[in-house]
Design an enzyme around this catalytic site. Structure first.
Site, short mmCIF file in Angstrom:
data_model
loop_
_atom_site.label_atom_id
_atom_site.label_comp_id
_atom_site.label_asym_id
_atom_site.label_seq_id
_atom_site.Cartn_x
_atom_site.Cartn_y
_atom_site.Cartn_z
N ARG A 36 5.31 29.66 -22.38
CA ARG A 36 4.09 31.57 -22.37
C ARG A 36 5.62 32.13 -22.46
O ARG A 36 6.79 31.67 -21.46
CB ARG A 36 3.97 30.96 -20.57
CG ARG A 36 3.78 31.64 -19.87
CD ARG A 36 1.77 32.69 -20.35
NE ARG A 36 1.75 33.64 -19.89
CZ ARG A 36 0.54 33.88 -19.90
NH1 ARG A 36 0.12 34.18 -20.91
NH2 ARG A 36 -0.30 35.02 -19.47
N GLU B 199 1.46 -1.71 -0.20
CA GLU B 199 0.12 -0.19 -0.17
C GLU B 199 1.00 1.06 0.16
O GLU B 199 0.48 2.39 -0.74
CB GLU B 199 -1.29 0.05 1.47
CG GLU B 199 -1.67 1.15 1.00
CD GLU B 199 -2.88 1.29 2.41
OE1 GLU B 199 -2.73 0.24 3.36
OE2 GLU B 199 -3.47 2.67 2.53
N GLY C 188 1.36 30.52 -12.92
CA GLY C 188 0.43 31.65 -12.73
C GLY C 188 -1.17 31.77 -11.98
O GLY C 188 -1.60 29.96 -12.16
N GLY D 225 -2.91 5.99 3.97
CA GLY D 225 -2.18 5.10 4.07
C GLY D 225 -1.26 5.63 5.01
O GLY D 225 -0.08 4.27 5.14
N GLY D 226 -1.78 6.03 6.29
CA GLY D 226 -0.54 5.89 7.57
C GLY D 226 -0.14 7.27 7.23
O GLY D 226 1.00 8.06 6.86
C1 FAD Z 1 -10.02 10.26 0.42
C2 FAD Z 1 -9.30 9.00 2.36
C3 FAD Z 1 -9.81 8.61 1.42
C4 FAD Z 1 -9.65 7.35 2.35
N1 FAD Z 1 -10.09 5.80 2.57
C5 FAD Z 1 -9.38 5.69 2.93
C6 FAD Z 1 -10.46 3.58 3.10
O1 FAD Z 1 -10.80 3.38 2.25
N2 FAD Z 1 -10.06 3.36 4.12
C7 FAD Z 1 -9.24 2.93 5.56
O2 FAD Z 1 -10.17 2.95 5.65
N3 FAD Z 1 -9.74 4.82 5.36
C8 FAD Z 1 -9.03 5.87 4.53
N4 FAD Z 1 -9.04 6.52 5.02
C9 FAD Z 1 -8.74 6.98 6.01
C10 FAD Z 1 -7.21 7.46 6.78
O3 FAD Z 1 -6.51 6.09 6.42
C11 FAD Z 1 -7.16 8.58 7.55
O4 FAD Z 1 -7.63 10.19 7.55
C12 FAD Z 1 -5.70 8.42 8.36
O5 FAD Z 1 -4.96 6.94 8.80
C13 FAD Z 1 -5.92 9.50 9.16
O6 FAD Z 1 -6.38 8.98 10.05
P1 FAD Z 1 -7.27 10.19 11.18
O7 FAD Z 1 -8.00 10.91 9.82
O8 FAD Z 1 -8.74 9.90 11.61
O9 FAD Z 1 -6.92 11.07 11.98
P2 FAD Z 1 -6.06 11.16 13.36
O10 FAD Z 1 -5.11 9.41 13.86
O11 FAD Z 1 -7.11 11.60 14.38
O12 FAD Z 1 -4.46 11.85 13.10
C14 FAD Z 1 -5.12 13.29 12.58
C15 FAD Z 1 -3.27 13.61 12.23
O13 FAD Z 1 -3.03 13.88 13.68
C16 FAD Z 1 -1.32 13.49 14.07
N5 FAD Z 1 -1.08 12.04 14.22
C17 FAD Z 1 -1.52 11.16 14.67
N6 FAD Z 1 -0.88 10.33 15.10
C18 FAD Z 1 0.56 10.85 15.76
C19 FAD Z 1 0.96 10.02 16.44
N7 FAD Z 1 1.02 9.73 17.26
N8 FAD Z 1 2.32 11.71 16.42
C20 FAD Z 1 2.26 12.70 16.05
N9 FAD Z 1 1.15 13.03 15.11
C21 FAD Z 1 0.43 12.25 14.99
C22 FAD Z 1 -0.95 13.24 12.22
O14 FAD Z 1 -0.83 14.47 11.33
C23 FAD Z 1 -2.11 12.56 11.10
O15 FAD Z 1 -2.74 13.42 10.48
C24 FAD Z 1 -9.12 8.16 4.08
C25 FAD Z 1 -8.98 9.34 4.12
C26 FAD Z 1 -9.75 10.00 3.50
C27 FAD Z 1 -9.12 12.03 3.67
#
Ligand code: FAD
Length: 385
Positions: A273, A247, A344, A368-369
């Site tokens: 351009r 992934e 631009g 994806g993390g």
């Molecule tokens: C368009 C889109 C498609 C997606 N598709 C899928 C899908 O098909 N299946 C699925 O299961 N999920 C999906 N996701 C979810 C995605 O994997 C999560 O958004 C992502 O894992 C982060 O989880 P969260 O949004 O809950 O953020 P949180 O876990 O709340 O984290 C928020 C932010 O805090 C910071 N953070 C978090 N933990 C730590 C740490 N330990 N130390 C320091 N900083 C940290 C990072 O900057 C992170 O972005 C999708 C998301 C989007 C927006």
């Protein structure tokens, strides 16, 4: 590893795969992409067309209906897909099988493979993969959706959010809690659209990836046949972790793939351009920007390919795949920003390709993390603890 090894050549087979991907994007996808962006989803017929062209089964064994092939083969395919004008959102929506199916292919019963893997690789079904919940996505081990065995079925209750292809999906490979707290109590269950109590709550509207439908899902006393369990009970986290490298390399290719395309479009724009009586390209500062964009794309591409090759050779590359993703998303952030800058005002207009790549790219350091989480994991794996 020497530079010569990093700069490997594609095989004839990989080149053929790239030609197929290029033709497919140019003929079947790019001319309709804006229409699908506006509609918020891609048509089901595109899955059939991609399967017919031989693109959906790459990386899956022929014993489960795929065409075989290594991670590097999928990298070759995806690089061509983006170079021809395929977007990150399009790849997310069209290749969701890449995240919904591998666990079933590796650990599912023959019946699950027949019902879900084969028809999805044939473009007849659409699958999604649901781990993230409203309470958080980074900490996979904390998921709260429960599945309790009751006779011959699991009864599922909970919510999932941000699920790619969740609106269109015929089935969702869902992470559920079947055991105690933490990572050892998680299983994977295939839940079919139409099962009573399983509802697509809403389609989410996003900054980018407009043609990739994203959904919130809820499960209220959903009875799922026990036979839909993927592999053994409570083995879900291990199964999810097994797919991390694939992934993350795929998302690295999204990042440097759209960056490479943005660079190509920007170089052409800078030749065409003119300002102050000469082409943009005639300015040294512009040429240096293009070279810096080129450098960052090349480093990201060669590193990701090298990690994919090491994975294919059987090496453990969990940390390296995290770093390949990070290298590529950082390169991408720089490149798409400079691409908009050098276009631009036209680069800020809805419908300009670099504008779409700029918006699409923002999910890549989160999905994806998240970068911070992957860096933390790398620190542990590399011994910096
Ligand atoms: C368009 C889109 C498609 C997606 N598709 C899928 C899908 O098909 N299946 C699925 O299961 N999920 C999906 N996701 C979810 C995605 O994997 C999560 O958004 C992502 O894992 C982060 O989880 P969260 O949004 O809950 O953020 P949180 O876990 O709340 O984290 C928020 C932010 O805090 C910071 N953070 C978090 N933990 C730590 C740490 N330990 N130390 C320091 N900083 C940290 C990072 O900057 C992170 O972005 C999708 C998301 C989007 C927006």
């Amino acid at each position: 590893m020497s530079i010569a090894k990093l700069d490997h050549r594609w095989s004839d087979e990989q080149r053929a795969l790239q030609e197929t991907a290029t033709r497919f994007v140019e003929r079947e996808a790019a001319p309709h992409l804006q229409e699908w962006e506006d509609a918020g989803e891609i048509p089901r017929s595109l899955h059939l067309a991609a399967a017919k062209a031989g693109l959906l089964g790459v990386g899956f064994d022929d014993s489960v209906g795929g065409q075989g092939g290594s991670l590097l083969d999928t990298v070759a395919l995806q690089e061509a897909f983006f170079a021809a004008g395929g977007s990150s959102g399009l790849a997310a929506g069209l290749f969701t099988g890449g995240i919904a199916l591998p666990h079933i292919a590796a650990h599912g019963s023959p019946a699950l493979v027949d019902r879900f893997v084969r028809p999805t690789l044939a473009g007849e079904k659409i699958g999604a993969f649901a781990v993230t919940e409203p309470s958080g996505g980074s900490d996979v081990a904390s998921i709260r959706t429960t599945a309790v065995l009751d006779g011959d079925a699991f009864v599922v209750n909970g919510e999932k959010t941000f699920i790619t292809s969740g609106v269109r999906a015929d089935f969702v490979t869902t992470a559920v809690r079947t055991g105690g707290p933490g990572h050892s109590g998680i299983s994977l269950l295939v839940i079919e659209k139409g099962t009573p109590g399983f509802v697509v709550d809403r389609q989410l509207h996003k900054m980018g990836w407009h043609c990739s439908d994203t959904a919130s899902l809820s499960f209220t006393d959903v009875r799922v046949p026990a036979g839909n369990l993927v592999g053994s009970q409570d083995s879900g986290f291990v199964q999810i972790a097994e797919q991390f490298v694939v992934e993350r390399i795929a998302l690295a290719v999204h990042a440097y793939g759209i960056a490479a395309r943005s660079l190509q479009l920007t170089a052409a724009h800078c030749r065409d351009r003119s300002t102050f009586g000469k082409p943009l390209m005639a300015n040294q500062v512009v040429r240096h920007k293009l070279v810096e964009m080129h450098r960052q794309v090349d480093v990201a591409r060669l590193y990701a390919r090298a990690v994919a090759a090491r994975h294919d050779a059987g090496e453990s590359t969990i940390a390296e795949a995290c770093l390949a993703k990070q290298t590529a998303v950082e390169a991408c952030a720089y490149v798409v920003d400079q691409a908009v800058q050098l276009h631009g005002g036209s680069g800020y207009l809805h419908g300009t390709e670099v504008e779409r790549h700029y918006r699409d790219s923002r999910i890549l350091p989160i999905g994806g993390g998240a970068t911070e989480v992957l860096t933390d994991l790398s620190a542990k794996l590399l011994g910096y603890a």
